[in-house]
Design a protein around this motif. Structure first.
Motif, short mmCIF file in Angstrom:
data_model
loop_
_atom_site.label_atom_id
_atom_site.label_comp_id
_atom_site.label_asym_id
_atom_site.label_seq_id
_atom_site.Cartn_x
_atom_site.Cartn_y
_atom_site.Cartn_z
N UNK A 9 -77.93 21.06 -14.52
CA UNK A 9 -76.77 21.18 -15.39
C UNK A 9 -75.64 20.32 -14.87
N UNK A 10 -75.16 19.38 -15.69
CA UNK A 10 -74.02 18.56 -15.28
C UNK A 10 -72.78 19.43 -15.31
N UNK A 11 -71.81 19.18 -14.42
CA UNK A 11 -70.57 19.99 -14.43
C UNK A 11 -69.82 19.90 -15.74
N UNK A 12 -69.89 18.73 -16.41
CA UNK A 12 -69.19 18.59 -17.70
C UNK A 12 -69.83 19.48 -18.76
N UNK A 13 -71.17 19.60 -18.72
CA UNK A 13 -71.86 20.45 -19.69
C UNK A 13 -71.57 21.92 -19.43
N UNK A 14 -71.58 22.32 -18.16
CA UNK A 14 -71.25 23.71 -17.81
C UNK A 14 -69.84 24.04 -18.30
N UNK A 15 -68.91 23.13 -18.07
CA UNK A 15 -67.52 23.35 -18.47
C UNK A 15 -67.39 23.43 -19.99
N UNK A 16 -68.17 22.63 -20.71
CA UNK A 16 -68.11 22.65 -22.17
C UNK A 16 -68.59 23.99 -22.71
N UNK A 17 -69.68 24.49 -22.16
CA UNK A 17 -70.20 25.79 -22.59
C UNK A 17 -69.20 26.90 -22.24
N UNK A 27 -67.57 29.31 -13.19
CA UNK A 27 -68.61 29.98 -12.40
C UNK A 27 -69.36 31.00 -13.25
N UNK A 28 -68.64 31.74 -14.09
CA UNK A 28 -69.31 32.69 -14.99
C UNK A 28 -70.23 31.95 -15.95
N UNK A 29 -69.77 30.82 -16.48
CA UNK A 29 -70.59 30.04 -17.40
C UNK A 29 -71.87 29.58 -16.72
N UNK A 30 -71.72 29.11 -15.49
CA UNK A 30 -72.90 28.65 -14.76
C UNK A 30 -73.88 29.80 -14.52
N UNK A 31 -73.36 30.94 -14.08
CA UNK A 31 -74.24 32.06 -13.74
C UNK A 31 -74.94 32.62 -14.99
N UNK A 32 -74.26 32.62 -16.14
CA UNK A 32 -74.90 33.08 -17.36
C UNK A 32 -75.97 32.08 -17.83
N UNK A 33 -75.71 30.80 -17.63
CA UNK A 33 -76.72 29.80 -17.98
C UNK A 33 -77.95 29.93 -17.09
N UNK A 34 -77.74 30.29 -15.83
CA UNK A 34 -78.88 30.54 -14.94
C UNK A 34 -79.73 31.67 -15.51
N UNK A 89 -78.19 17.87 -24.95
CA UNK A 89 -76.74 17.81 -24.88
C UNK A 89 -76.16 19.21 -24.77
N UNK A 90 -74.90 19.27 -24.38
CA UNK A 90 -74.24 20.56 -24.17
C UNK A 90 -74.34 21.45 -25.41
N UNK A 91 -74.05 20.88 -26.58
CA UNK A 91 -74.06 21.71 -27.79
C UNK A 91 -75.46 22.15 -28.16
N UNK A 92 -76.48 21.44 -27.69
CA UNK A 92 -77.86 21.85 -27.98
C UNK A 92 -78.24 23.11 -27.22
N UNK A 93 -77.52 23.42 -26.13
CA UNK A 93 -77.74 24.68 -25.43
C UNK A 93 -77.39 25.84 -26.37
N UNK A 94 -76.30 25.69 -27.11
CA UNK A 94 -75.91 26.72 -28.07
C UNK A 94 -76.98 26.87 -29.15
N UNK A 95 -77.49 25.73 -29.63
CA UNK A 95 -78.55 25.77 -30.63
C UNK A 95 -79.81 26.43 -30.07
N UNK A 96 -80.09 26.17 -28.80
CA UNK A 96 -81.27 26.75 -28.16
C UNK A 96 -81.12 28.26 -28.01
N UNK A 97 -79.92 28.72 -27.71
CA UNK A 97 -79.67 30.16 -27.62
C UNK A 97 -79.90 30.82 -28.97
#
Length: 482
Positions: free
Chosen positions: A97-105, A114-121, A251-259
C-alpha cells in the motif's frame, strides 16, 4: 475506466487500438531476429484475424503514448483479483500500500492514517485471504536513497545534469516515446513499487522457500499509470517464466469498489494491530518532526528535499528542515513556492553566498511541456538546475488520477490538503508487517553492497528505451497499411 494522468493523454494521436497511428507489435517467432518489431500487415482478403495486444506490447510501441483502457480492464481489473484469489492454491498473496493511497482511503472515510492502514490490513487479510499486507514507506526510502546517491555522483562529475526523478511512470512513458532528450537525465533508480516487487520475489522468495511465480503481488497506488509500470519488461524476473515483480496494480478508488464487490463496510472492519517500527525507512523519510509546519515537499516521496539535505551535509551546512518546508529564506538556503506558477517550487542551497545546488519541484503535465520547450529554446535555463522532481499530476502523487474524488461539496484542493497531511502523519507512524524482518541495512547486506554501488545499481536500478519515432517516420492514418 478513466483517470490516466495527463502525461499519458496527449492530443494528436489515437490512443485506442483500432487502428492507431503506427501501431506495431513485437514479433519474436523462430525465424525472426531478436526484438524485431514489425507493423501488422493485412493478409489475403477474407483472412484477417483479430490482433491480441497486451500492455507490454503497447509500451514497446512508438505509435501511441497511451494504451487502450479495455486492455487495462482485462489485465488489471477487480474481477481479475477475485479470480486469482479464487485459485490461490499454495501461492503467497502480498499487497503493498502506497502512503498516498492509504491517506486517500483514510480521508474518504474520515479516519486517521494509522486507523486507515490497520483497517485495510483487516480487509485484505480477512476478506480477501491475503497473507501479508505492507506499506511502501520502506521501499520509498530505498528509492530515495538510490536517487539521492545518484544525484551526488552526477554533481561530483557535473555530468547529465539536471537529474530528473523517474518515480512517475507517466513521465517515463512520455520521455521514451516523445522526448528522447529527457532520457539521459532520468534517474535510473527504480520506484518504490518496483523495488518492493523485486524484494518480494527475490529476497523474500528465498526466505519463504518459494519461486517468484509462487508469490502474487498486488500494489495499491494513487494513479493508473502505475499499471503501465508494472508491465515493463525491465521489471520482471530474467528467467524463463519472466514473473513480473508486480503482478497487478489497483488505484486507491478501486479499493472502495473492491469493498463493494465483496460486500464489506468500512465500519465493520475491525482495526488490526500492525507491528510498529522506525527501522524500515522511517527515519529516512522523516523530513519534518511530527507536527511540522508544511508536509508539501514529501507528498510525492520527498526526493528533492532529501537530495538538498544530503548535498548540504556534503558542504557542512546544517538546514532547519521545518523552515525549508515552510518556504522562505535562510542564511544558506531559499525555498520559493511560485505563486504565479502553481505546482512549481524552487530550492537553492548556498555556501558563502554562492549557489551550490538548485532544485525544482514541478508537478503537472503543463510543467513537463514547459520543461521540454525550455530544453529546445533555452537549454541554458534547463541546465541551470541540478535536480528536478517532476511528476505528471498537479499537486503530485497525493492528487494522482486514481485517488478517491471529493464527496459532496468539498473542493478537490481541500481534499488534497487533507490527504497530504494524512500521508505526512503516516510517515511518522510507520506500521508494517515486515518491520521486524527487513531493514534498509539488511536489504543492502543481501544485495552485498552499499547505496550507489555497482551491485546496488544492478539490483535496484532500471533502464529506459528510446522509442521516439525518427523524423518523418510517423505515418498518417491515410497513408498507413493495416
Amino acid at each position: 475506466m478513466a483517470g490516466f494522468s495527463a502525461g499519458l493523454k496527449l492530443t494528436g494521436v489515437d490512443d485506442f487500438i483500432t487502428p492507431s497511428q503506427a501501431c506495431v507489435l513485437p514479433l519474436m517467432g523462430e525465424n525472426e531476429g531478436a526484438n524485431e518489431v514489425m507493423r501488422h500487415k493485412k493478409e489475403a482478403k477474407g483472412k484477417d484475424e483479430k490482433v491480441k495486444l497486451d500492455l507490454a506490447d503497447c509500451l514497446a510501441c512508438s505509435g501511441c503514448v497511451t494504451t487502450a483502457e479495455t486492455i487495462l480492464m482485462e489485465e488489471q481489473s477487480l474481477g481479475k483479483i477475485l479470480e486469482e484469489v479464487g485459485k490461490k492454491g499454495d501461492r503467497k498473496f502480498v499487497v503493498t500500500l502506497s502512503p498516498q493511497a492509504i491517506a486517500s482511503v483514510g480521508a474518504h472515510f474520515g479516519s486517521n492514517a494509522v486507523e486507515a492502514y490497520s483497517r485495510l490490513v483487516t480487509f485484505f487479510k480477512k476478506h480477501l485471504n491475503f497473507d501479508i499486507v505492507m506499506d511502501l514507506i520502506w521501499a520509498q526510502a530505498v528509492s530515495v536513497t538510490e536517487t539521492t546517491t545518484e544525484a551526488l555522483a552526477r554533481l561530483g562529475s557535473r555530468t547529465e545534469l539536471p537529474l530528473i526523478t523517474s518515480a512517475c511512470p507517466g513521465l517515463v512513458c512520455y520521455a521514451e516515446k516523445k522526448e528522447r532528450k529527457l532520457l539521459q537525465h532520468l534517474s535510473s533508480s527504480q520506484s518504490a513499487q518496483a523495488i518492493a516487487g523485486k524484494v518480494l520475489k527475490t529476497y523474500f522468495a528465498k526466505q519463504w522457500a518459494l519461486t517468484p511465480g509462487e508469490i502474487y503481488h498486488i500494489s495499491v497506488q494513487p494513479c493508473y499509470d502505475k499499471k503501465l509500470e508494472a508491465t515493463r519488461k525491465e521489471l520482471r524476473e530474467q528467467s524463463e517464466d519472466g514473473a513480473r515483480y508486480t503482478d497487478m496494480v489497483i488505484a486507491s478508488h478501486e479499493v472502495i469498489d473492491l469493498m463493494k464487490e465483496v460486500k464489506v463496510a468500512w465500519e465493520d472492519l475491525a482495526p488490526s494491530n500492525p507491528t510498529w517500527s522506525s527501522l524500515v525507512g522511517g527515519e529516512i523519510m522523516k523530513l519534518v518532526p511530527s507536527g511540522g509546519k508544511d508536509p508539501f515537499l514529501e507528498g510525492s516521496g520527498g526526493y528533492a528535499a532529501i537530495a538538498m539535505m544530503e548535498v548540504a551535509k556534503v558542504h557542512g551546512v546544517e538546514l532547519c528542515v521545518d523552515d525549508v518546508h515552510s518556504g522562505g529564506k535562510g542564511e544558506n538556503w531559499e525555498v520559493v513556492h511560485n505563486k504565479k506558477r502553481p505546482n512549481f517550487t524552487e530550492m537553492t542551497l548556498k555556501v558563502k553566498g554562492a549557489p551550490v545546488f538548485k532544485a525544482a519541484l514541478a508537478y503537472g503535465f503543463k510543467h513537463i511541456s514547459n520543461l521540454v520547450r525550455v530544453t529546445r529554446l533555452k537549454p541554458a535555463n534547463f541546465t541551470n538546475y541540478d535536480y528536478i522532481e517532476l511528476m505528471a499530476c498537479p499537486e503530485g502523487c497525493v492528487n494522482g488520477g486514481g485517488q478517491i474524488k471529493p464527496a459532496g461539496d468539498e473542493k478537490n484542493a481541500d481534499l488534497v490538503q487533507r490527504v497530504r497531511h494524512l500521508c505526512h502523519s503516516l510517515l511518522h507512524s510507520h506500521p508494517s508487517d515486515i518491520s521486524e524482518v527487513l531493514t534498509i541495512n539488511s536489504l543492502y547486506d543481501y544485495v552485498g553492497s552499499s547505496p550507489g554501488s555497482q551491485p546496488a545499481k544492478e539490483y535496484l536500478h532500471t533502464t529506459y528505451n528510446d522509442l521516439n519515432p525518427k523524423e518523418g517516420a510517423q505515418p498518417s492514418l491515410t497513408t498507413m497499411s493495416w
